[in-house]
Design an enzyme around this catalytic site. Structure first.
Site, PDB file in Angstrom:
ATOM      1  N   ARG A  88      37.879  17.079  20.324  1.00  0.00           N
ATOM      2  CA  ARG A  88      38.514  18.214  20.610  1.00  0.00           C
ATOM      3  C   ARG A  88      40.046  17.845  20.442  1.00  0.00           C
ATOM      4  O   ARG A  88      40.406  16.718  20.570  1.00  0.00           O
ATOM      5  CB  ARG A  88      38.157  18.899  21.923  1.00  0.00           C
ATOM      6  CG  ARG A  88      38.784  18.056  23.202  1.00  0.00           C
ATOM      7  CD  ARG A  88      38.625  18.827  24.507  1.00  0.00           C
ATOM      8  NE  ARG A  88      38.597  18.081  25.573  1.00  0.00           N
ATOM      9  CZ  ARG A  88      39.824  17.552  25.919  1.00  0.00           C
ATOM     10  NH1 ARG A  88      41.050  17.518  25.320  1.00  0.00           N
ATOM     11  NH2 ARG A  88      39.763  16.794  26.976  1.00  0.00           N
ATOM     12  N   GLN A 133      45.035  17.288  25.547  1.00  0.00           N
ATOM     13  CA  GLN A 133      45.123  15.735  25.995  1.00  0.00           C
ATOM     14  C   GLN A 133      43.946  15.650  27.127  1.00  0.00           C
ATOM     15  O   GLN A 133      42.620  15.865  26.711  1.00  0.00           O
ATOM     16  CB  GLN A 133      46.365  15.788  26.876  1.00  0.00           C
ATOM     17  CG  GLN A 133      47.535  15.741  25.923  1.00  0.00           C
ATOM     18  CD  GLN A 133      47.759  14.287  25.351  1.00  0.00           C
ATOM     19  OE1 GLN A 133      47.362  13.477  25.741  1.00  0.00           O
ATOM     20  NE2 GLN A 133      48.622  14.349  24.157  1.00  0.00           N
ATOM     21  N   ILE A 134      44.158  15.255  28.293  1.00  0.00           N
ATOM     22  CA  ILE A 134      43.180  14.693  29.342  1.00  0.00           C
ATOM     23  C   ILE A 134      42.907  15.661  30.181  1.00  0.00           C
ATOM     24  O   ILE A 134      43.736  16.673  30.788  1.00  0.00           O
ATOM     25  CB  ILE A 134      43.640  13.485  30.054  1.00  0.00           C
ATOM     26  CG1 ILE A 134      42.458  12.714  30.814  1.00  0.00           C
ATOM     27  CG2 ILE A 134      44.808  13.624  31.042  1.00  0.00           C
ATOM     28  CD1 ILE A 134      42.646  11.532  31.489  1.00  0.00           C
ATOM     29  N   TYR A 146      39.588  16.626  33.511  1.00  0.00           N
ATOM     30  CA  TYR A 146      38.285  16.348  34.453  1.00  0.00           C
ATOM     31  C   TYR A 146      37.364  17.441  34.188  1.00  0.00           C
ATOM     32  O   TYR A 146      37.512  18.479  34.399  1.00  0.00           O
ATOM     33  CB  TYR A 146      38.895  15.957  35.692  1.00  0.00           C
ATOM     34  CG  TYR A 146      37.752  15.771  36.740  1.00  0.00           C
ATOM     35  CD1 TYR A 146      37.256  14.477  36.656  1.00  0.00           C
ATOM     36  CD2 TYR A 146      37.056  16.712  37.747  1.00  0.00           C
ATOM     37  CE1 TYR A 146      36.097  14.206  37.521  1.00  0.00           C
ATOM     38  CE2 TYR A 146      36.466  16.634  38.621  1.00  0.00           C
ATOM     39  CZ  TYR A 146      35.779  15.396  38.571  1.00  0.00           C
ATOM     40  OH  TYR A 146      34.571  15.197  39.220  1.00  0.00           O
ATOM     41  N   LEU A 150      41.176  24.873  28.102  1.00  0.00           N
ATOM     42  CA  LEU A 150      40.483  25.352  26.886  1.00  0.00           C
ATOM     43  C   LEU A 150      40.458  24.201  25.812  1.00  0.00           C
ATOM     44  O   LEU A 150      41.484  23.258  25.819  1.00  0.00           O
ATOM     45  CB  LEU A 150      41.165  26.339  26.268  1.00  0.00           C
ATOM     46  CG  LEU A 150      40.794  27.807  26.638  1.00  0.00           C
ATOM     47  CD1 LEU A 150      40.929  28.082  28.026  1.00  0.00           C
ATOM     48  CD2 LEU A 150      41.451  28.965  25.975  1.00  0.00           C
ATOM     49  N   GLY A 160      34.728  24.421  24.089  1.00  0.00           N
ATOM     50  CA  GLY A 160      35.065  25.463  24.788  1.00  0.00           C
ATOM     51  C   GLY A 160      35.885  25.523  25.967  1.00  0.00           C
ATOM     52  O   GLY A 160      37.124  25.164  25.532  1.00  0.00           O
ATOM     53  N   LEU A 161      35.530  25.985  26.963  1.00  0.00           N
ATOM     54  CA  LEU A 161      36.518  26.101  28.048  1.00  0.00           C
ATOM     55  C   LEU A 161      35.936  25.484  29.559  1.00  0.00           C
ATOM     56  O   LEU A 161      34.338  25.405  29.779  1.00  0.00           O
ATOM     57  CB  LEU A 161      37.032  27.472  28.339  1.00  0.00           C
ATOM     58  CG  LEU A 161      35.806  28.524  28.723  1.00  0.00           C
ATOM     59  CD1 LEU A 161      35.639  28.847  30.284  1.00  0.00           C
ATOM     60  CD2 LEU A 161      36.439  29.863  28.084  1.00  0.00           C
ATOM     61  N   CYS A 204      45.884  17.856  31.138  1.00  0.00           N
ATOM     62  CA  CYS A 204      46.165  18.579  30.044  1.00  0.00           C
ATOM     63  C   CYS A 204      47.493  18.001  29.445  1.00  0.00           C
ATOM     64  O   CYS A 204      48.053  18.672  28.548  1.00  0.00           O
ATOM     65  CB  CYS A 204      46.328  20.100  29.992  1.00  0.00           C
ATOM     66  SG  CYS A 204      44.704  20.975  30.529  1.00  0.00           S
TER      67      CYS A 204
END
Length: 216
Positions: A73, A76-77, A79, A141, A153-154, A171
């Site tokens: 996707r 960034q990172i 959890y 997202l 997705g989210l 993120c």
């Protein structure tokens, strides 16, 4: 008769990240014009995920030894863990006449409407996809689109343990605070919140046909 215009919903419960990713990729690579769109609602076992162009330096520490997966996707990172609602959106965008940017806006709008139903005001941030409450991120997202079809997705923090977010730059943003519904006075579980989110997706997605609800 084709049911390609329908929307199928699968509630997958607590699922490992790797098998869910492989299932999404397989679904997307093998679907055709007759394949129904699907929304998968689930929770993940603890995992950090890093977007395809993500910087691993955003993982600051990992005292619990949570697995880190680089995935396909954007972004960034982040959890994922139990108590966090994840919605995977497997949608043929051209068939619904929705462009990628419009679809991202729709995803955010569904989360904002879900929060509004609980009396909470969710907000967007320019240049930082997701949904925030008082500056703290509650929903992340991340999408991938292949041949016009979306996957990933989210996520929406319901009652997930927020501690692992303090071990990363969420993120990619240093010092970004995260929040969850449980800390905002909302005590519905992941399934209940998922039903609310799903209702808004149904309302906001350009309609095609009927909805078919399934369980895995």
């Amino acid at each position: 008769m084709s049911d390609g215009g329908s929307l199928r919903v699968k509630r997958l419960g607590l699922t490992g990240y790797a098998p869910a990713l492989e299932a999404m990729k397989f679904f997307t690579s093998t679907r055709d014009a007759e394949t129904s769109d699907e929304i998968w609602l689930l929770e993940h076992l603890p995992v950090f995920t890093l977007g395809q162009a993500g910087n691993p330096a955003h993982l600051l520490q990992n005292p619990a030894g949570i697995p880190l997966m680089r995935i396909d996707r954007g972004g960034q990172i982040t959890y994922h863990g139990p108590g966090q609602l994840v919605a995977y959106l497997l949608v043929d965008l051209p068939r619904r006449r929705v462009k990628v940017r419009e679809f991202v806006h729709l995803m955010e709008e569904a989360v904002i409407a879900t929060l509004a139903g609980y009396g909470l005001q969710g907000e967007r941030k320019r240049g930082a996809p997701g949904v925030y409450i008082d500056g703290a991120k509650i929903s992340a997202l991340g999408l991938r689109v292949k041949k016009g079809c979306s996957y990933h997705g989210l996520s929406l923090n319901v009652n997930v343990d927020l501690t692992p977010f303090s071990w990363i730059n969420p993120c990619g943003y240093e010092g970004l605070k995260c929040t969850r519904l449980a800390d905002l006075g909302i005590h519905d579980d992941v399934n209940a919140v998922g039903s609310c989110l799903l209702a808004h997706f149904q309302r906001l997605l350009p309609p095609l046909a009927v909805m078919v609800v399934e369980t895995a």
